[in-house]
Design a protein around this motif. Structure first.
Motif, PDB file in Angstrom:
ATOM      1  N   ASP A 109       0.508  -1.295  -0.053  1.00 37.75           N
ATOM      2  CA  ASP A 109      -0.531   0.076  -0.356  1.00 37.75           C
ATOM      3  C   ASP A 109       1.137   1.244  -0.361  1.00 37.75           C
ATOM      4  N   ASP A 133       0.409  -4.771  -3.465  1.00 39.62           N
ATOM      5  CA  ASP A 133      -0.447  -3.503  -4.409  1.00 39.62           C
ATOM      6  C   ASP A 133      -0.732  -2.659  -4.453  1.00 39.62           C
ATOM      7  N   TRP A 237       0.309  -8.943  -5.426  1.00 33.55           N
ATOM      8  CA  TRP A 237      -1.266  -7.766  -5.397  1.00 33.55           C
ATOM      9  C   TRP A 237      -2.782  -8.853  -5.233  1.00 33.55           C
ATOM     10  N   SER A 238      -3.283  -8.715  -4.619  1.00 33.80           N
ATOM     11  CA  SER A 238      -4.319  -9.159  -4.069  1.00 33.80           C
ATOM     12  C   SER A 238      -5.530  -9.789  -4.743  1.00 33.80           C
ATOM     13  N   ASP A 241      -8.650  -7.886  -4.319  1.00 31.48           N
ATOM     14  CA  ASP A 241      -9.125  -6.535  -4.206  1.00 31.48           C
ATOM     15  C   ASP A 241      -8.632  -5.826  -5.403  1.00 31.48           C
ATOM     16  N   HIS A 271      -7.202  -6.722   0.905  1.00 28.07           N
ATOM     17  CA  HIS A 271      -6.523  -5.386   0.375  1.00 28.07           C
ATOM     18  C   HIS A 271      -5.562  -5.632   1.507  1.00 28.07           C
TER      19      HIS A 271
END
Length: 309
Positions: A109, A133, A237-238, A241, A271
């Motif tokens: 993030d 992410d 990455w998720s 999400d 996330h």
């Protein structure tokens, strides 16, 4: 694993002049620094960091400046004090104090932006980079259409609204809606204490203000000069999400910024991947960091979990 950061040392270290970072470190082996996102603290890694340490890594988990129990400088009008460049200098300084000249870095993030900037500004120090992410802020803002604004409205509320600080501080727990069961008791308590401090909220908003201004400018300058990441890069990455919905394959967004081919890992989580799927996250990070070691993989290194390519 039931203990909270078992075998880790807790510390407060002056990373750059006047900025003290709070965090933990543990393990032995190649150094890896893990950077959290908004509105978390370093304790978001409490299920991942011990697994990496057990797998043969020295793991360093700081609270970014402004977050958690790290220093919260008074904001400046130019938003430089909370820029990713300032946070990257903190990371480099922290690792120097801890005795790690060259290290891998992973960020989730907002921490992904700080990790990216660390690798860009300190290419001689960063051996590998994992971005979780996130895509470069310049790339995100270049694609900021109506759909992006509807999904990620908080970027513009945090970064541009004069009312954000007052609104959040009126009831930060209602605003953030932390899930204690999902986060774990100690991690939840650390996050609650952090957002309950108005100075933390002010600092976190400054992070977003810097993102819309200074960080975007720094990315644009690097792109104009043709600068690229020299370290191997893992884009992670998720699955549940919205990264794929917004960007398709995020690794393709990273590719023009990278000298080497970008590796991929998709995590079966929402996330907050380090809290929701820690085994997969630890396995993906360990597999990547081990594979790109300049002296070759350590065949004995093992971290439980699975890597989805």
């Amino acid at each position: 694993m039931t203990a909270f950061f078992p075998g880790f040392e807790e510390w407060d270290v002056e990373a750059t002049p006047g900025v003290v970072l709070h965090g933990r470190s543990g393990g032995s082996g190649p150094p890896v620094v893990l950077l959290h996102g908004h509105p978390r603290t370093h304790t978001t890694w409490h299920r991942v960091a011990p697994a990496l340490a057990a797998g043969g890594f020295t793991v360093v988990c700081p609270d970014l400046r402004g977050y958690g129990r790290s220093s919260k400088p008074d904001p400046d009008a130019e938003h430089l004090l909370y820029s990713d460049r300032a946070m990257a200098a903190d990371v480099a300084g922290l690792m120097s104090v801890l005795g790690h000249e060259r290290f891998a870095v992973a960020g989730h993030d907002r921490g992904a932006y700080a990790a990216f900037r660390t690798a860009m500004d300190f290419p001689e120090r960063v051996a590998a980079l994992a971005v979780c992410d996130g895509v470069p802020i310049l790339e995100a803002l270049d694609r900021a259409d109506a759909r992006f604004a509807a999904r990620w409205w908080h970027w513009f509320f945090y970064g541009a609204s004069p009312h954000a600080e007052r609104v959040i501080n009126a009831d930060p727990l209602a605003w953030y809606g932390f899930d204690a069961a999902a986060m774990g008791e100690e991690n939840h308590a650390d996050a609650v204490a952090a957002v309950g401090d108005p100075l933390t909220v002010r600092a976190m908003l400054e992070d977003y203000r810097a993102g819309l201004t200074r960080d975007r400018e720094h990315d644009a300058s690097d792109r104009a000069m043709g600068l690229r990441l020299q370290a191997p890069v893992l884009a992670m990455w998720s699955r549940f999400d919205d990264m794929e919905a917004l960007y398709g394959d995020p690794a393709e967004v990273w590719a023009p910024w990278c000298e080497l081919p970008v590796r991929r890992a998709v995590i079966d989580s929402g996330h907050h991947m380090a809290e929701e799927a820690p085994d997969q996250v630890a396995a993906a990070l360990a597999g990547f960091f081990d594979a790109v070691r300049p002296d070759g993989p350590r065949l004995g290194a093992r971290v439980r979990g699975t890597l989805t390519a």
